[in-house]
Structure formats: structure tokens, C-alpha cells
Design an enzyme around this catalytic site. Structure first.
Site, PDB file in Angstrom:
ATOM      1  N   MET A   6       3.225  -4.390  10.503  1.00 17.00           N
ATOM      2  CA  MET A   6       2.111  -3.532  10.113  1.00 17.00           C
ATOM      3  C   MET A   6       2.270  -3.108   8.684  1.00 17.00           C
ATOM      4  O   MET A   6       3.362  -2.959   8.178  1.00 17.00           O
ATOM      5  CB  MET A   6       2.084  -2.273  10.986  1.00 17.00           C
ATOM      6  N   CYS A   7       1.204  -2.929   8.124  1.00 17.01           N
ATOM      7  CA  CYS A   7       1.204  -2.551   6.700  1.00 17.01           C
ATOM      8  C   CYS A   7       0.996  -1.041   6.553  1.00 17.01           C
ATOM      9  O   CYS A   7       0.844  -0.316   7.540  1.00 17.01           O
ATOM     10  CB  CYS A   7       0.058  -3.240   5.971  1.00 17.01           C
TER      11      CYS A   7
END
Ligand code: GLN
Length: 245
Positions: A1-2
Site C-alpha cells: 500500500m502506498c
């Protein structure tokens, strides 16, 4: 995930938004405090910003970690903007590496970022892919789930949907096909639309001055408010509305 952020308001140096905050996006690339999936965000980064009087934003994206790019440090010091969208990336397994897969994605004056993952990439996504005309599928900016999500959003925008409507409909369409986490950010430099669907998002609103949406607060100040999961957010410098998706 960013981790990602979007800002509208009084002109600010990119570094003031991204590098200087003690827990800001720059630090979140190696030490996020609230990330639910993945540990570091070193698989690329990108910043998009608008210059006054020009509806087409500039983008600066790189395949490596934000801290390893001395050119960004220079840009961040001198580039100022009223509208910015930025992201640091932790690539999902199976998705392409490289600059083209780093957010923000962009077209038609829009900037877009996806924090999340569409489960089953790429072998189980026939139903999601079928939502797009083949020519648009062939034009994906990168071989990644986020580029596919962006193509779906852009398809809706080009069909005349407003930004909030385009994001909400895309989340619903994908969720009907497969498991997904879909925290999205979309801006045209005047408004920001965002969704929460599986990860964190915070807002810092200073009505009449600025609004900042970010995966996590850049500092421990009292102004940050969490956005509930499964929300649609519409933000301008005048205010923020949040409604259930
Ligand atoms: N799945 C997307 C990618 O691989 C976004 C990743 C993220 O949220 N870390 O780029």
C-alpha cells in the site's frame, strides 16, 4: 500500500507539504505510522502540481525511493503551487515496476492516485477488465492494478461524470467483481474527490485558506480529523463534505 496526499490552497513549496512535516510523505516512505499493508514505500514516487493559469499539471515521477533523488530535493525547495497531488509507492505483488506505474496518473488535466490493491491481479480480473472497452485496456499507462483503476475512473469522467460520481461508481463496479482496497484521490486543481475503502485517510481543513487530505497526518497538530472508512470526500478550499459511499 502506498501513502498519498492532495492539497489545495495558498501557494506552498512542494517541500513544505512533502519533506518538512516531521511525519510527512517523505518520512512515510520509510517510516509510515499507520500503514496497514506493507512496511516501506520505496517502489517509486510522484508529485503532480498545477501552475497558476495553466489547467494542465506537471508531473515528476521516479521509479526509486523519494529520499534517494537529489533532483527532487531541489525541485521541492523552489516549486510552489496552489494544487498538489503526491504519492509514495509500495508496489503490489505482480504489478509492474518503474516510473510509469508510479502515481500520480494523469490525463485531461486530472491527477489521480490509488492507495490499495485489487485482489487477483492479473489472472482473476477478467470481470474488472471487461468494464473497459478493449482499446482503453490496451492504453493502460502501466501493467498495474492502479493503472486499471485509473482507466476506469477516466472512462467515467470522459462520459461526463463528475469527479465524486466517477470515483464512487468505480469503487462500486470493482467491488462487485472482486475484493479490493480502494483509497482514491482525484483532482483537477480546483476540487479534490477522494474515497476511503480499506485504508486510512485524514483531512486538515482551514476554510478559506487550504485543505489537505493525506493517508496519515504529517504532524501531531490538533487540526487533523480522520475520515471514516467507506466514505466519499469532496473538498475545496471553502470546505469539505464527507458522505458514506
Ligand atoms: N497496487 C498499487 C501498486 O502496485 C498501489 C500500491 C499501494 O497502495 N501500495 O502500485
Amino acid at each position: 500500500m502506498c501513502r498519498h496526499l492532495a492539497y489545495l490552497g495558498a501557494p506552498v513549496a512542494l517541500g513544505e507539504l512533502i519533506v518538512e512535516p516531521p511525519f510527512g510523505l517523505h518520512r512515510q516512505s520509510w517510516a509510515p505510522r499507520m500503514q496497514r499493508h506493507g512496511t516501506m514505500n520505496v517502489d517509486g514516487f510522484g508529485v503532480g502540481w498545477y501552475a497558476d493559469g495553466d489547467p494542465v499539471p506537471a508531473r515528476y515521477r521516479r521509479a526509486g525511493p523519494i529520499w534517494a533523488d537529489p533532483s527532487f530535493a531541489d525541485l521541492a525547495r523552489v516549486v510552489r503551487s496552489r494544487a498538489v497531488l503526491a504519492a509514495v509507492r509500495s508496489a503490489t505483488e505482480g504489478c509492474a515496476a518503474g516510473e510509469a506505474a508510479a502515481a500520480p496518473f494523469g490525463a485531461d488535466g486530472w491527477l489521480f492516485s490509488h492507495n490499495g490493491a485489487v485482489q487477483g491481479w492479473p489472472d482473476k480480473l477478467d470481470a474488472v477488465a471487461a468494464l473497459l472497452p478493449p482499446a482503453e485496456l490496451l492504453s493502460l499507462e502501466a501493467r498495474s492494478d492502479s493503472a486499471l483503476v485509473w482507466a476506469l475512473v477516466l472512462h467515467r469522467l470522459r462520459a461526463g461524470a463528475g469527479p465524486g460520481e466517477a470515483l464512487a461508481a468505480t469503487v462500486q463496479d470493482i467491488a462487485a467483481c472482486t475484493e479490493a482496497r480502494l483509497n482514491l484521490l482525484l483532482t483537477d486543481g480546483r476540487t479534490i474527490a477522494a474515497t476511503t475503502y480499506g485504508d486510512t485517510l485524514f483531512r486538515r481543513s482551514r476554510p478559506g485558506h487550504s485543505v489537505l487530505l493525506a493517508s496519515e497526518p504529517g504532524d501531531d497538530g490538533p487540526e487533523w480529523a480522520p475520515v471514516p472508512d467507506r466514505s466519499l470526500v469532496l473538498a475545496t478550499t471553502e470546505g469539505v463534505t464527507v458522505r458514506p459511499l
